[in-house]
Design a protein around this motif. Sequence first.
Motif, PDB file in Angstrom:
ATOM      1  N   ASP A 250       0.677  -1.306  -0.061  1.00 40.56           N
ATOM      2  CA  ASP A 250       0.103  -0.051  -0.032  1.00 40.56           C
ATOM      3  C   ASP A 250       0.851   1.127   0.086  1.00 40.56           C
ATOM      4  O   ASP A 250       0.508   2.385   0.584  1.00 40.56           O
ATOM      5  N   ARG A 251       2.000   1.208  -0.776  1.00 37.68           N
ATOM      6  CA  ARG A 251       2.982   2.405  -0.718  1.00 37.68           C
ATOM      7  C   ARG A 251       2.271   3.656  -1.457  1.00 37.68           C
ATOM      8  O   ARG A 251       1.321   3.303  -2.435  1.00 37.68           O
TER       9      ARG A 251
ATOM     10  N   ASP B 220       5.559   4.095 -15.864  1.00 37.07           N
ATOM     11  CA  ASP B 220       6.351   3.073 -16.488  1.00 37.07           C
ATOM     12  C   ASP B 220       7.013   2.057 -15.540  1.00 37.07           C
ATOM     13  O   ASP B 220       7.652   0.786 -16.191  1.00 37.07           O
ATOM     14  N   GLN B 221       6.737   1.841 -14.259  1.00 42.34           N
ATOM     15  CA  GLN B 221       7.245   0.933 -13.686  1.00 42.34           C
ATOM     16  C   GLN B 221       6.177  -0.262 -13.553  1.00 42.34           C
ATOM     17  O   GLN B 221       5.381  -0.376 -13.982  1.00 42.34           O
ATOM     18  N   PRO B 222       6.907  -1.555 -13.268  1.00 40.11           N
ATOM     19  CA  PRO B 222       5.885  -2.742 -13.214  1.00 40.11           C
ATOM     20  C   PRO B 222       4.701  -2.791 -12.654  1.00 40.11           C
ATOM     21  O   PRO B 222       3.757  -3.282 -12.944  1.00 40.11           O
ATOM     22  N   GLU B 223       4.908  -2.120 -11.441  1.00 37.63           N
ATOM     23  CA  GLU B 223       3.385  -1.847 -10.788  1.00 37.63           C
ATOM     24  C   GLU B 223       2.949  -0.378 -10.264  1.00 37.63           C
ATOM     25  O   GLU B 223       4.073   0.510 -10.416  1.00 37.63           O
ATOM     26  N   THR B 224       1.716  -0.029 -10.490  1.00 36.93           N
ATOM     27  CA  THR B 224       1.596   1.589 -10.269  1.00 36.93           C
ATOM     28  C   THR B 224       0.974   1.397  -8.619  1.00 36.93           C
ATOM     29  O   THR B 224       0.301   0.382  -8.375  1.00 36.93           O
TER      30      THR B 224
ATOM     31  N   ASN C 121      -5.080   2.816 -10.706  1.00 41.35           N
ATOM     32  CA  ASN C 121      -5.669   2.668 -11.946  1.00 41.35           C
ATOM     33  C   ASN C 121      -5.774   3.637 -13.052  1.00 41.35           C
ATOM     34  O   ASN C 121      -6.224   3.442 -14.271  1.00 41.35           O
ATOM     35  N   LEU C 122      -5.447   4.839 -12.551  1.00 46.62           N
ATOM     36  CA  LEU C 122      -5.682   5.879 -13.640  1.00 46.62           C
ATOM     37  C   LEU C 122      -4.300   6.624 -13.856  1.00 46.62           C
ATOM     38  O   LEU C 122      -4.159   7.408 -14.768  1.00 46.62           O
ATOM     39  N   LEU C 123      -3.164   5.833 -13.062  1.00 47.95           N
ATOM     40  CA  LEU C 123      -1.907   6.616 -13.440  1.00 47.95           C
ATOM     41  C   LEU C 123      -1.190   6.668 -14.739  1.00 47.95           C
ATOM     42  O   LEU C 123      -0.895   7.239 -15.478  1.00 47.95           O
ATOM     43  N   ARG C 124      -1.466   5.538 -15.173  1.00 48.20           N
ATOM     44  CA  ARG C 124      -0.855   4.952 -16.748  1.00 48.20           C
ATOM     45  C   ARG C 124      -1.669   5.921 -17.562  1.00 48.20           C
ATOM     46  O   ARG C 124      -1.183   6.404 -18.683  1.00 48.20           O
ATOM     47  N   LYS C 125      -3.113   5.886 -17.490  1.00 47.83           N
ATOM     48  CA  LYS C 125      -3.990   6.479 -18.359  1.00 47.83           C
ATOM     49  C   LYS C 125      -3.487   7.957 -18.296  1.00 47.83           C
ATOM     50  O   LYS C 125      -3.559   8.719 -19.578  1.00 47.83           O
ATOM     51  N   LEU C 126      -3.410   8.674 -17.413  1.00 46.06           N
ATOM     52  CA  LEU C 126      -2.928  10.212 -17.182  1.00 46.06           C
ATOM     53  C   LEU C 126      -1.698  10.317 -17.911  1.00 46.06           C
ATOM     54  O   LEU C 126      -1.337  11.364 -18.556  1.00 46.06           O
ATOM     55  N   ALA C 127      -0.535   9.508 -17.771  1.00 46.18           N
ATOM     56  CA  ALA C 127       0.692   9.541 -18.400  1.00 46.18           C
ATOM     57  C   ALA C 127       0.498   9.527 -19.598  1.00 46.18           C
ATOM     58  O   ALA C 127       1.544  10.071 -20.393  1.00 46.18           O
ATOM     59  N   HIS C 128      -0.328   9.083 -20.401  1.00 51.08           N
ATOM     60  CA  HIS C 128      -0.797   9.078 -21.761  1.00 51.08           C
ATOM     61  C   HIS C 128      -1.327  10.035 -22.665  1.00 51.08           C
ATOM     62  O   HIS C 128      -1.793  10.196 -23.550  1.00 51.08           O
ATOM     63  N   VAL C 129      -1.779  11.405 -21.376  1.00 50.90           N
ATOM     64  CA  VAL C 129      -2.508  12.519 -21.939  1.00 50.90           C
ATOM     65  C   VAL C 129      -1.632  13.386 -22.288  1.00 50.90           C
ATOM     66  O   VAL C 129      -0.801  13.783 -21.282  1.00 50.90           O
ATOM     67  N   SER C 130      -1.743  13.699 -23.390  1.00 55.92           N
ATOM     68  CA  SER C 130      -0.419  14.784 -23.910  1.00 55.92           C
ATOM     69  C   SER C 130      -0.892  16.152 -23.438  1.00 55.92           C
ATOM     70  O   SER C 130       0.098  16.820 -23.219  1.00 55.92           O
ATOM     71  N   ASP C 131      -1.833  16.423 -22.775  1.00 60.85           N
ATOM     72  CA  ASP C 131      -2.130  17.711 -22.484  1.00 60.85           C
ATOM     73  C   ASP C 131      -1.518  18.212 -21.202  1.00 60.85           C
ATOM     74  O   ASP C 131      -1.280  19.146 -20.814  1.00 60.85           O
ATOM     75  N   ILE C 132      -1.149  16.977 -20.218  1.00 57.42           N
ATOM     76  CA  ILE C 132      -0.388  17.327 -19.090  1.00 57.42           C
ATOM     77  C   ILE C 132       0.967  18.026 -19.259  1.00 57.42           C
ATOM     78  O   ILE C 132       1.651  18.376 -18.410  1.00 57.42           O
ATOM     79  N   TRP C 133       1.526  17.902 -20.204  1.00 59.49           N
ATOM     80  CA  TRP C 133       2.748  18.297 -20.629  1.00 59.49           C
ATOM     81  C   TRP C 133       2.765  19.735 -20.683  1.00 59.49           C
ATOM     82  O   TRP C 133       3.554  20.619 -20.073  1.00 59.49           O
TER      83      TRP C 133
END
Length: 326
Positions: A14-15, A96-100, A175-187
Amino acid sequence: MDRTLTDIPTAPTDRVYIVIPLFNDWEALSLLLEKMTKTVAPALRKRFHFLIVDDCSVTNYASLPTDTGYSLSIMRLWRNVGHQKAIALGLSYLADQPETHTTIVMDSDGEDQPEDIARLLEASAQKPGQIIFAHRTKRRESRLFRTFYLIYKSVFKLLTGKAITFGNFSVIPPNLLRKLAHVSDIWNNYPGGVIRSRLPYQSVPAERGARLAGTSKMNFVSLILHGLSAISVLMEATAVRILLFCVITAAVSTVVITVVILLRVTDQLIISQGAIYIVFSLFIVILQAFLISLLLVFIVLTYRTQSHFIPAKQYGDFVEQIEKVY
């Protein structure tokens, strides 16, 4: 570049990862970490894994507290990219880590108060499928700055149709971290990117704290640039609203010109020279509205056809190294 955290000892499942962008604010960061040891329960602090995103600072830390959380690592960037982009890089690295895991974004200056972390995590536990932001109930900046910030929020609402009452301080569920990382607008803008991504989000009230050390880098010019970056994320909605305004302006101007011409023809307009000025001025307004509308159409079409920067795929180009402090 080391792309994994395998050198960090095994931690509880639960880190909680805490992403903190930083540019030369090492003293404030040290005070922030010390404050956490006093305001956050030990059981919760043991779950903390800090990822400090060093935005190519020209200074380095003298020392950092080593007992604040379970681990602390520093992501060194090759170049200065700015506060919002640093957040995107930190989130992309963790995605990009094995677990989110549950991830918190907060600033290094202390204005995001550590005592609010527990409240954000509690709200996130109650709504596990949503990003939870800290909604600012009170700000400590000067009255002039607060006035311009209020103007910024009003303009943002007018141009985008969205209300933005929060900043970077937030909790992202695993469950949303990888989805958010693929959102170009957060750049360009992290809060604006979340709004445009249509990922579910909520906010909880939290008072903004005082800066722990140094001076704020957010001045009038920075606020304008920050506002423009947030509005640019929702460019399509902004363009539609401006386009509608131009169409309405052109239509009203056309009606007024028609009325003026009719009155002039029927000799009901006494000041004929004034009528000429009115018609000429409104014709210029119609021409400008047409040109603005045409420009907006081209901008939106270009935006839709061009390729966008995806932080999750390209973050590695900006990372020099991952330095493990403890």
